[in-house]
Design a protein around this motif. Structure first.
Motif, PDB file in Angstrom:
ATOM      1  N   ASN A 166      -4.301  -0.932  -8.006  1.00 26.70           N
ATOM      2  CA  ASN A 166      -5.468  -1.250  -8.852  1.00 26.70           C
ATOM      3  C   ASN A 166      -6.769  -0.660  -8.310  1.00 26.70           C
ATOM      4  OD1 ASN A 166      -3.696  -2.831 -10.456  1.00 26.70           O
ATOM      5  ND2 ASN A 166      -4.108  -4.633  -9.172  1.00 26.70           N
ATOM      6  N   PHE A 167      -6.667   0.546  -7.776  1.00 22.30           N
ATOM      7  CA  PHE A 167      -7.873   1.187  -7.265  1.00 22.30           C
ATOM      8  C   PHE A 167      -7.862   2.665  -7.644  1.00 22.30           C
ATOM      9  CE2 PHE A 167     -10.742   1.659  -3.268  1.00 22.30           C
ATOM     10  CZ  PHE A 167     -11.864   1.575  -4.079  1.00 22.30           C
ATOM     11  N   ASN A 168      -7.811   2.895  -8.958  1.00 22.45           N
ATOM     12  CA  ASN A 168      -7.737   4.251  -9.480  1.00 22.45           C
ATOM     13  C   ASN A 168      -9.155   4.775  -9.703  1.00 22.45           C
ATOM     14  OD1 ASN A 168      -6.997   6.668 -10.606  1.00 22.45           O
ATOM     15  ND2 ASN A 168      -6.193   5.779 -12.528  1.00 22.45           N
ATOM     16  N   VAL A 169      -9.665   5.445  -8.686  1.00 23.29           N
ATOM     17  CA  VAL A 169     -11.032   5.971  -8.792  1.00 23.29           C
ATOM     18  C   VAL A 169     -11.093   7.204  -9.686  1.00 23.29           C
ATOM     19  CG1 VAL A 169     -11.770   5.041  -6.566  1.00 23.29           C
ATOM     20  CG2 VAL A 169     -10.683   7.294  -6.660  1.00 23.29           C
ATOM     21  N   SER A 170      -9.918   7.715 -10.086  1.00 21.32           N
ATOM     22  CA  SER A 170      -9.904   8.892 -10.977  1.00 21.32           C
ATOM     23  C   SER A 170     -10.121   8.508 -12.430  1.00 21.32           C
ATOM     24  CB  SER A 170      -8.574   9.645 -10.849  1.00 21.32           C
ATOM     25  OG  SER A 170      -8.379  10.096  -9.506  1.00 21.32           O
ATOM     26  N   ALA A 171     -10.058   7.216 -12.757  1.00 20.29           N
ATOM     27  CA  ALA A 171     -10.262   6.789 -14.138  1.00 20.29           C
ATOM     28  C   ALA A 171     -11.697   7.086 -14.553  1.00 20.29           C
ATOM     29  CB  ALA A 171      -9.969   5.301 -14.268  1.00 20.29           C
ATOM     30  N   PRO A 172     -11.876   7.662 -15.748  1.00 19.63           N
ATOM     31  CA  PRO A 172     -13.233   8.033 -16.172  1.00 19.63           C
ATOM     32  C   PRO A 172     -14.080   6.807 -16.521  1.00 19.63           C
ATOM     33  CG  PRO A 172     -11.652   8.439 -17.933  1.00 19.63           C
ATOM     34  CD  PRO A 172     -10.842   8.035 -16.743  1.00 19.63           C
ATOM     35  N   ASN A 173     -15.384   6.936 -16.209  1.00 18.79           N
ATOM     36  CA  ASN A 173     -16.369   5.914 -16.569  1.00 18.79           C
ATOM     37  C   ASN A 173     -15.997   4.518 -16.047  1.00 18.79           C
ATOM     38  OD1 ASN A 173     -17.823   7.900 -18.034  1.00 18.79           O
ATOM     39  ND2 ASN A 173     -16.516   7.548 -19.833  1.00 18.79           N
ATOM     40  N   THR A 174     -15.420   4.477 -14.851  1.00 18.53           N
ATOM     41  CA  THR A 174     -15.032   3.198 -14.270  1.00 18.53           C
ATOM     42  C   THR A 174     -15.652   3.085 -12.880  1.00 18.53           C
ATOM     43  OG1 THR A 174     -12.935   3.235 -15.475  1.00 18.53           O
ATOM     44  CG2 THR A 174     -13.130   1.702 -13.612  1.00 18.53           C
ATOM     45  N   LEU A 175     -16.473   2.035 -12.714  1.00 21.29           N
ATOM     46  CA  LEU A 175     -17.111   1.779 -11.416  1.00 21.29           C
ATOM     47  C   LEU A 175     -16.775   0.399 -10.849  1.00 21.29           C
ATOM     48  CD1 LEU A 175     -20.697   3.230 -12.084  1.00 21.29           C
ATOM     49  CD2 LEU A 175     -18.812   4.326 -10.848  1.00 21.29           C
ATOM     50  N   THR A 176     -16.072  -0.429 -11.625  1.00 24.67           N
ATOM     51  CA  THR A 176     -15.715  -1.768 -11.180  1.00 24.67           C
ATOM     52  C   THR A 176     -14.203  -1.846 -10.987  1.00 24.67           C
ATOM     53  OG1 THR A 176     -17.578  -2.717 -12.391  1.00 24.67           O
ATOM     54  CG2 THR A 176     -15.859  -4.238 -11.666  1.00 24.67           C
ATOM     55  N   PHE A 177     -13.796  -2.373  -9.817  1.00 20.43           N
ATOM     56  CA  PHE A 177     -12.371  -2.400  -9.470  1.00 20.43           C
ATOM     57  C   PHE A 177     -12.014  -3.755  -8.842  1.00 20.43           C
ATOM     58  CE2 PHE A 177     -13.990   1.899  -9.117  1.00 20.43           C
ATOM     59  CZ  PHE A 177     -13.102   2.635  -9.881  1.00 20.43           C
ATOM     60  N   SER A 178     -10.713  -4.066  -8.881  1.00 21.14           N
ATOM     61  CA  SER A 178     -10.143  -5.240  -8.200  1.00 21.14           C
ATOM     62  C   SER A 178      -8.937  -4.763  -7.391  1.00 21.14           C
ATOM     63  CB  SER A 178      -9.734  -6.314  -9.202  1.00 21.14           C
ATOM     64  OG  SER A 178     -10.857  -6.805  -9.899  1.00 21.14           O
ATOM     65  N   PRO A 179      -9.184  -4.107  -6.269  1.00 19.72           N
ATOM     66  CA  PRO A 179      -8.073  -3.478  -5.531  1.00 19.72           C
ATOM     67  C   PRO A 179      -7.249  -4.485  -4.760  1.00 19.72           C
ATOM     68  CG  PRO A 179     -10.133  -3.139  -4.365  1.00 19.72           C
ATOM     69  CD  PRO A 179     -10.486  -3.844  -5.642  1.00 19.72           C
ATOM     70  N   ASP A 180      -5.969  -4.131  -4.592  1.00 19.62           N
ATOM     71  CA  ASP A 180      -5.040  -4.915  -3.773  1.00 19.62           C
ATOM     72  C   ASP A 180      -4.523  -4.010  -2.648  1.00 19.62           C
ATOM     73  OD1 ASP A 180      -5.392  -7.001  -5.473  1.00 19.62           O
ATOM     74  OD2 ASP A 180      -3.516  -6.726  -6.569  1.00 19.62           O
ATOM     75  N   PHE A 181      -4.613  -4.538  -1.423  1.00 17.90           N
ATOM     76  CA  PHE A 181      -4.080  -3.810  -0.266  1.00 17.90           C
ATOM     77  C   PHE A 181      -2.980  -4.654   0.368  1.00 17.90           C
ATOM     78  CE2 PHE A 181      -8.424  -2.394  -0.812  1.00 17.90           C
ATOM     79  CZ  PHE A 181      -8.359  -1.025  -0.617  1.00 17.90           C
ATOM     80  N   GLU A 182      -1.910  -3.997   0.735  1.00 19.64           N
ATOM     81  CA  GLU A 182      -0.816  -4.667   1.427  1.00 19.64           C
ATOM     82  C   GLU A 182      -0.529  -3.899   2.706  1.00 19.64           C
ATOM     83  OE1 GLU A 182       2.692  -6.672  -0.631  1.00 19.64           O
ATOM     84  OE2 GLU A 182       3.621  -4.896   0.308  1.00 19.64           O
ATOM     85  N   ALA A 183      -0.730  -4.588   3.832  1.00 21.94           N
ATOM     86  CA  ALA A 183      -0.571  -3.940   5.137  1.00 21.94           C
ATOM     87  C   ALA A 183       0.522  -4.640   5.920  1.00 21.94           C
ATOM     88  CB  ALA A 183      -1.879  -3.979   5.915  1.00 21.94           C
ATOM     89  N   ILE A 184       1.293  -3.849   6.625  1.00 19.19           N
ATOM     90  CA  ILE A 184       2.301  -4.381   7.543  1.00 19.19           C
ATOM     91  C   ILE A 184       1.778  -4.198   8.968  1.00 19.19           C
ATOM     92  CG2 ILE A 184       4.656  -4.179   8.403  1.00 19.19           C
ATOM     93  CD1 ILE A 184       5.513  -3.216   5.671  1.00 19.19           C
ATOM     94  N   VAL A 185       1.558  -5.332   9.650  1.00 17.16           N
ATOM     95  CA  VAL A 185       0.983  -5.325  10.994  1.00 17.16           C
ATOM     96  C   VAL A 185       2.030  -5.850  11.958  1.00 17.16           C
ATOM     97  CG1 VAL A 185      -0.888  -6.153  12.466  1.00 17.16           C
ATOM     98  CG2 VAL A 185      -1.319  -5.700  10.039  1.00 17.16           C
ATOM     99  N   THR A 186       2.191  -5.170  13.066  1.00 15.90           N
ATOM    100  CA  THR A 186       3.134  -5.596  14.104  1.00 15.90           C
ATOM    101  C   THR A 186       2.355  -6.262  15.231  1.00 15.90           C
ATOM    102  OG1 THR A 186       4.624  -3.757  13.589  1.00 15.90           O
ATOM    103  CG2 THR A 186       4.921  -4.857  15.701  1.00 15.90           C
ATOM    104  N   ALA A 187       2.718  -7.535  15.536  1.00 18.57           N
ATOM    105  CA  ALA A 187       2.094  -8.296  16.629  1.00 18.57           C
ATOM    106  C   ALA A 187       3.076  -8.377  17.782  1.00 18.57           C
ATOM    107  CB  ALA A 187       1.712  -9.692  16.153  1.00 18.57           C
ATOM    108  N   ASP A 188       2.656  -7.921  18.937  1.00 17.35           N
ATOM    109  CA  ASP A 188       3.519  -7.869  20.122  1.00 17.35           C
ATOM    110  C   ASP A 188       2.936  -8.764  21.206  1.00 17.35           C
ATOM    111  OD1 ASP A 188       5.207  -7.293  22.188  1.00 17.35           O
ATOM    112  OD2 ASP A 188       4.529  -5.220  22.468  1.00 17.35           O
ATOM    113  N   ASN A 189       3.701  -9.790  21.603  1.00 13.27           N
ATOM    114  CA  ASN A 189       3.298 -10.679  22.697  1.00 13.27           C
ATOM    115  C   ASN A 189       4.054 -10.263  23.955  1.00 13.27           C
ATOM    116  OD1 ASN A 189       2.517 -12.729  24.413  1.00 13.27           O
ATOM    117  ND2 ASN A 189       3.726 -14.329  23.388  1.00 13.27           N
ATOM    118  N   PRO A 190       3.389  -9.583  24.905  1.00 10.50           N
ATOM    119  CA  PRO A 190       4.105  -9.077  26.081  1.00 10.50           C
ATOM    120  C   PRO A 190       4.240 -10.094  27.207  1.00 10.50           C
ATOM    121  CG  PRO A 190       1.851  -8.323  26.129  1.00 10.50           C
ATOM    122  CD  PRO A 190       1.990  -9.139  24.869  1.00 10.50           C
ATOM    123  N   ASN A 191       3.710 -11.285  27.059  1.00  7.63           N
ATOM    124  CA  ASN A 191       3.712 -12.273  28.137  1.00  7.63           C
ATOM    125  C   ASN A 191       5.063 -12.983  28.237  1.00  7.63           C
ATOM    126  OD1 ASN A 191       0.683 -12.395  28.966  1.00  7.63           O
ATOM    127  ND2 ASN A 191       0.667 -12.482  26.731  1.00  7.63           N
TER     128      ASN A 191
END
Length: 288
Positions: A139-164
């Motif tokens: 939902n973040f298509n900046v190529s769409a004409p005459n569109t300046l308002t967006f509701s983007p969704d980001f999905e990130a995969i983060v790896t948490a490493d506990n070395p203790n």
């Protein structure tokens, strides 16, 4: 003619003769009378005349602020002595208080330092590691004409490493995750609450969403140009409150700050990470 009455020699009453006179002060002739006045006192003294009336006294009241007097010089000398003695006592009390306060602070600092040294030597704590594995955009298509308002969704995969090996990590509530472009906030999310045991690696799917984000024309054109070039720089910032537990010791809640600079080839589904780097900071004495 002799007085026919007989009196004791030691109690005979005193008497005096009072000759009344006329106004001229002469003795009366024929018509004068002689009065005898006898007193029954045994002291043989004449009766005392009554004391004259005491003189009248007048009381004048003066306000205190109008009464002036000069104290003796001895009072001034004593006042200086007492003032100097009181000043020395106050200084001595202040010095004692500050000495006690300083000794208390030093004792606390010394105890904390000893505990910290023992903790670090025995548990050997290490800062956890966080890496960004992937990120997709919807939902973040900046190529769409005459569109300046967006509701983007980001999905990130983060790896948490506990070395203790002797420390586990508790991730708490009230976390905050943001995705931004050149300091413009695009989406917000939260880090999931969970417990990470010792020597553990966990992959987390973090969802970050934005709503009604309006871009300026210059910012929109800049993002569009970067997307055409295949390199859109973004910032992923995570602020997560955590507690650590080492054996029976559990710490207070403090902050782990993770900042990742990531570059995507496009802002659409199926985007690929071109470049990434993450840094971790621990704010042990700052409440989140």
């Amino acid at each position: 003619m002799a007085d026919p009455r007989v009196y004791p020699t030691d109690n005979r009453p005193d008497y005096h003769v009072d000759y009344s006179s006329d106004m001229s002060g002469e003795m009366p002739r024929g018509g004068g009378q002689t009065r005898y006045n006898y007193s029954s006192g045994s002291s043989g003294e004449m009766p005392r005349q009554p004391d004259p009336k005491p003189p009248k006294h007048h009381v004048v009241q003066i306000p205190k602020d109008q009464v002036f007097r000069t104290p003796p010089t001895e009072n001034a000398r004593l006042q200086k002595i007492y003032a100097a003695r009181a000043a020395r006592k106050r200084n001595r009390n202040c010095c004692c208080f500050f000495k006690y306060l300083l000794s208390t602070i030093l004792t606390i600092v010394l105890v904390v330092a000893i505990v910290a040294v023992v903790f670090f030597l025995f548990y050997k704590p290490k800062i956890p590691k966080y890496t960004l594995s992937s990120m997709t955009v919807k939902n973040f298509n900046v190529s769409a004409p005459n569109t300046l308002t967006f509701s983007p969704d980001f999905e990130a995969i983060v790896t948490a490493d506990n070395p203790n090996s002797k420390i586990s990590i508790y991730y708490e509530d009230n976390s905050d995750i943001t995705v931004s472009y050149k300091d413009v906030n695009l989406a917000n999310g939260a880090w999931p609450k969970f417990h990470q045991p010792e020597k553990n690696v966990t992959e987390l799917v973090v969802s970050v969403k934005g709503s009604g984000i309006r871009l300026s024309e210059s910012l929109h054109d800049d993002i569009l140009q970067n997307e055409k070039n295949g390199a859109v720089p973004l910032n992923l910032d995570m602020k997560v409150p955590v507690k650590i537990k080492a054996g029976a010791i559990s710490t207070w809640t403090f902050n782990v700050l993770v900042s990742c600079d990531v570059t995507l080839d496009k802002l659409a589904a199926g985007s690929t990470i071109v470049d990434k780097s993450c840094s971790v900071k621990v704010h042990a004495f700052n409440k989140f």
